[in-house]
Design a protein around this motif. Structure first.
Motif, PDB file in Angstrom:
ATOM      1  N   SER A   1       0.875  -1.101   0.027  1.00  0.00           N
ATOM      2  CA  SER A   1      -0.086   0.228   0.004  1.00  0.00           C
ATOM      3  C   SER A   1       0.803   1.359  -0.045  1.00  0.00           C
ATOM      4  CB  SER A   1      -1.040  -0.011   1.298  1.00  0.00           C
ATOM      5  OG  SER A   1      -1.706   1.034   1.157  1.00  0.00           O
ATOM      6  N   THR A   2       1.885   1.320   1.011  1.00  0.00           N
ATOM      7  CA  THR A   2       2.500   2.490   1.034  1.00  0.00           C
ATOM      8  C   THR A   2       4.023   2.572   0.463  1.00  0.00           C
ATOM      9  OG1 THR A   2       3.795   1.847   3.238  1.00  0.00           O
ATOM     10  CG2 THR A   2       1.632   3.070   3.417  1.00  0.00           C
ATOM     11  N   ALA A   3       4.551   3.573   0.401  1.00  0.00           N
ATOM     12  CA  ALA A   3       5.998   3.581  -0.373  1.00  0.00           C
ATOM     13  C   ALA A   3       6.902   2.799   0.605  1.00  0.00           C
ATOM     14  CB  ALA A   3       6.655   5.123  -0.375  1.00  0.00           C
ATOM     15  N   GLU A   4       6.881   2.988   2.003  1.00  0.00           N
ATOM     16  CA  GLU A   4       7.541   2.088   2.546  1.00  0.00           C
ATOM     17  C   GLU A   4       7.531   0.714   2.655  1.00  0.00           C
ATOM     18  OE1 GLU A   4       6.603   4.262   6.405  1.00  0.00           O
ATOM     19  OE2 GLU A   4       8.558   5.243   6.165  1.00  0.00           O
ATOM     20  N   GLU A   5       6.259   0.282   2.355  1.00  0.00           N
ATOM     21  CA  GLU A   5       5.999  -1.129   2.318  1.00  0.00           C
ATOM     22  C   GLU A   5       6.707  -1.550   0.625  1.00  0.00           C
ATOM     23  OE1 GLU A   5       1.646  -1.133   4.531  1.00  0.00           O
ATOM     24  OE2 GLU A   5       1.715  -1.712   2.589  1.00  0.00           O
ATOM     25  N   MET A   6       6.493  -0.737  -0.276  1.00  0.00           N
ATOM     26  CA  MET A   6       7.136  -1.197  -1.528  1.00  0.00           C
ATOM     27  C   MET A   6       8.466  -1.070  -1.370  1.00  0.00           C
ATOM     28  SD  MET A   6       6.115   0.594  -5.209  1.00  0.00           S
ATOM     29  CE  MET A   6       4.561   0.164  -5.264  1.00  0.00           C
ATOM     30  N   LEU A   7       9.413  -0.315  -0.770  1.00  0.00           N
ATOM     31  CA  LEU A   7      10.757  -0.332  -0.726  1.00  0.00           C
ATOM     32  C   LEU A   7      11.017  -1.717  -0.129  1.00  0.00           C
ATOM     33  CD1 LEU A   7      13.443   0.394  -0.988  1.00  0.00           C
ATOM     34  CD2 LEU A   7      13.142   1.985   0.857  1.00  0.00           C
ATOM     35  N   ALA A   8      10.511  -2.072   0.924  1.00  0.00           N
ATOM     36  CA  ALA A   8      10.889  -3.221   1.740  1.00  0.00           C
ATOM     37  C   ALA A   8      10.530  -4.620   0.808  1.00  0.00           C
ATOM     38  CB  ALA A   8       9.776  -3.322   2.908  1.00  0.00           C
ATOM     39  N   ALA A   9       9.601  -4.505   0.141  1.00  0.00           N
ATOM     40  CA  ALA A   9       9.110  -5.591  -1.062  1.00  0.00           C
ATOM     41  C   ALA A   9      10.188  -5.711  -2.064  1.00  0.00           C
ATOM     42  CB  ALA A   9       7.684  -5.433  -1.485  1.00  0.00           C
ATOM     43  N   VAL A  10      10.605  -4.620  -2.417  1.00  0.00           N
ATOM     44  CA  VAL A  10      11.616  -4.656  -3.632  1.00  0.00           C
ATOM     45  C   VAL A  10      12.856  -5.302  -2.932  1.00  0.00           C
ATOM     46  CG1 VAL A  10      13.244  -3.164  -4.797  1.00  0.00           C
ATOM     47  CG2 VAL A  10      10.600  -2.732  -5.138  1.00  0.00           C
ATOM     48  N   LYS A  11      13.365  -4.953  -1.770  1.00  0.00           N
ATOM     49  CA  LYS A  11      14.493  -5.363  -1.019  1.00  0.00           C
ATOM     50  C   LYS A  11      14.443  -6.819  -0.914  1.00  0.00           C
ATOM     51  CE  LYS A  11      16.141  -1.218   1.565  1.00  0.00           C
ATOM     52  NZ  LYS A  11      16.375  -0.557   2.588  1.00  0.00           N
TER      53      LYS A  11
END
Lengths: 241, 241
Positions: free
Chosen positions: B85-95
């Motif tokens: 949902s959020t940018a922080e969640e997206m970065l964590a998922a990419v990493k």
């Protein structure tokens, strides 16, 4: 009991068209308030409950105008759809759809908009602080229509999406807006009201509060619209006496 | 010419799987940054271009992880989907999806989030001024991954959605983020890029700027992914020499 009474009334009138000749306005979905051409502020709302209300009113024979914010669900059959984006556009579309016998405001309208949206995309600069967003209050669609001196629909129904003190907040809303009914729900409920298929609502009228059991949004819509049709019939009978 | 060369390369390799054995990460859609439980800030993004990129990479044989924000379009077949949902969640998922050979950041990530989201719905009070929203800068996913010292994907592709000075802004972005390529588009274009089926992009690489004609988002995706596969093959050949 009450629900059985509603059910029997509905089943006995489902082939008849108790809203035949009646005009119904329903708002549904969120509004999107632009920050700039690519960013916006919004409310979470799938539009499912509002669209079901429009569909239910149409099935009871009403001439329905559905004023919908941006949603990604299927459009109900048999209704006139007006698509809008912002709260200001939604209010204008509702006014344009008047006169009506029943107005049901199920949309999750943004209370605030950005005072002066940027006409081009705001650039992120590593040296600058994030932009401050100055908000302005949006028009209150429910209150505006409920307090119309001329052309107020005989039955005005508002929705209250709350996360705490649901009934207390809804009681305050019923009074402050001048609505006839408020349908209140707890959108933080574990049944997953926002985006989900089910709802558990409280119906607030001048007669008091009814807390309905959890049911599908389709059933909630059928019950509200059936009640509205009965109420309208009472109003017309009283006016004729 | 260039496009013919790309097309012939694509048609000659469409049965082969030039990305077989390669890991590709694609981000897609918007992010939603909560203001409170019912309100949020978002970017306009249907996710169509990102989802097409993931689908195209899968068709070329890649092992694809699609990290998607909230969208209402169909999920492409043959890819691993991680919903955020959020940018922080997206970065964590990419990493979490690393390592990868190619990372394509097509999501419209919100640059800012609300510093301290309210845990309950902010009440509108007629006496109070609208709430001030204090924003905080979101993590820069493209920059974070493009500047990784360890485990940086060999090909990092960013997207730039602009409304003015498209190529100039994108050139700046290519340099400041440390990306290998930037795909830039004018989202204010009359072809209706946002939510639409077509796109007109510029591809910026260290070699310069290519301005591609308007085409479907599917075609844009196929060309980008085919180019990426060819580039990766060159990198591997160079490394082997």
């Amino acid at each position: 009991d009450l629900l059985a009474a509603i059910e029997s009334r509905f089943s006995s009138t489902s082939d008849a068209k108790p809203l035949s000749g009646c005009r119904v306005i329903v708002t549904s979905g969120p509004t999107h308030e632009p920050i700039d051409p690519v960013r916006y502020i919004a409310n979470r709302s799938s539009g499912k409950q509002g669209h079901e209300l429009a569909a239910a009113a149409a099935r009871l024979g009403a001439d329905v105008t559905l004023v919908s914010g941006p949603v990604s669900i299927a459009e109900p059959a048999g209704v006139r759809i007006v698509r809008v984006s912002t709260a200001e556009e939604m209010l204008a579309a509702v006014k344009h759809a008047l006169p009506a016998d029943i107005a049901i405001f199920a949309a999750a309208v943004a209370d605030w908009r950005v005072a002066t949206p940027n006409t081009s995309k705001i650039k992120k600069s590593t040296s600058d602080a994030p932009p401050a967003l100055t908000l302005a209050e949006n028009p209150d669609i429910l209150k505006t229509i409920a307090q119309l001196r001329k052309g107020r629909p005989p039955l005005v129904v508002g929705f209250a999406a709350e996360t705490n003190d649901v009934v207390a907040h809804a009681k305050k809303k019923l009074k402050s807006k001048g609505a006839d009914w408020i349908v209140a729900n707890d959108v933080s409920s574990p049944i997953g009201v926002m985006g989900g298929e089910r709802n558990a609502v409280h119906l607030l009228t001048s007669a008091g509060v009814e807390s309905w059991p959890e049911m599908s949004k389709t059933e909630v819509a059928i019950r509200i619209v059936t009640r509205a049709a009965a109420h309208l019939a009472t109003l017309k009978r009283d006016a004729a006496e």
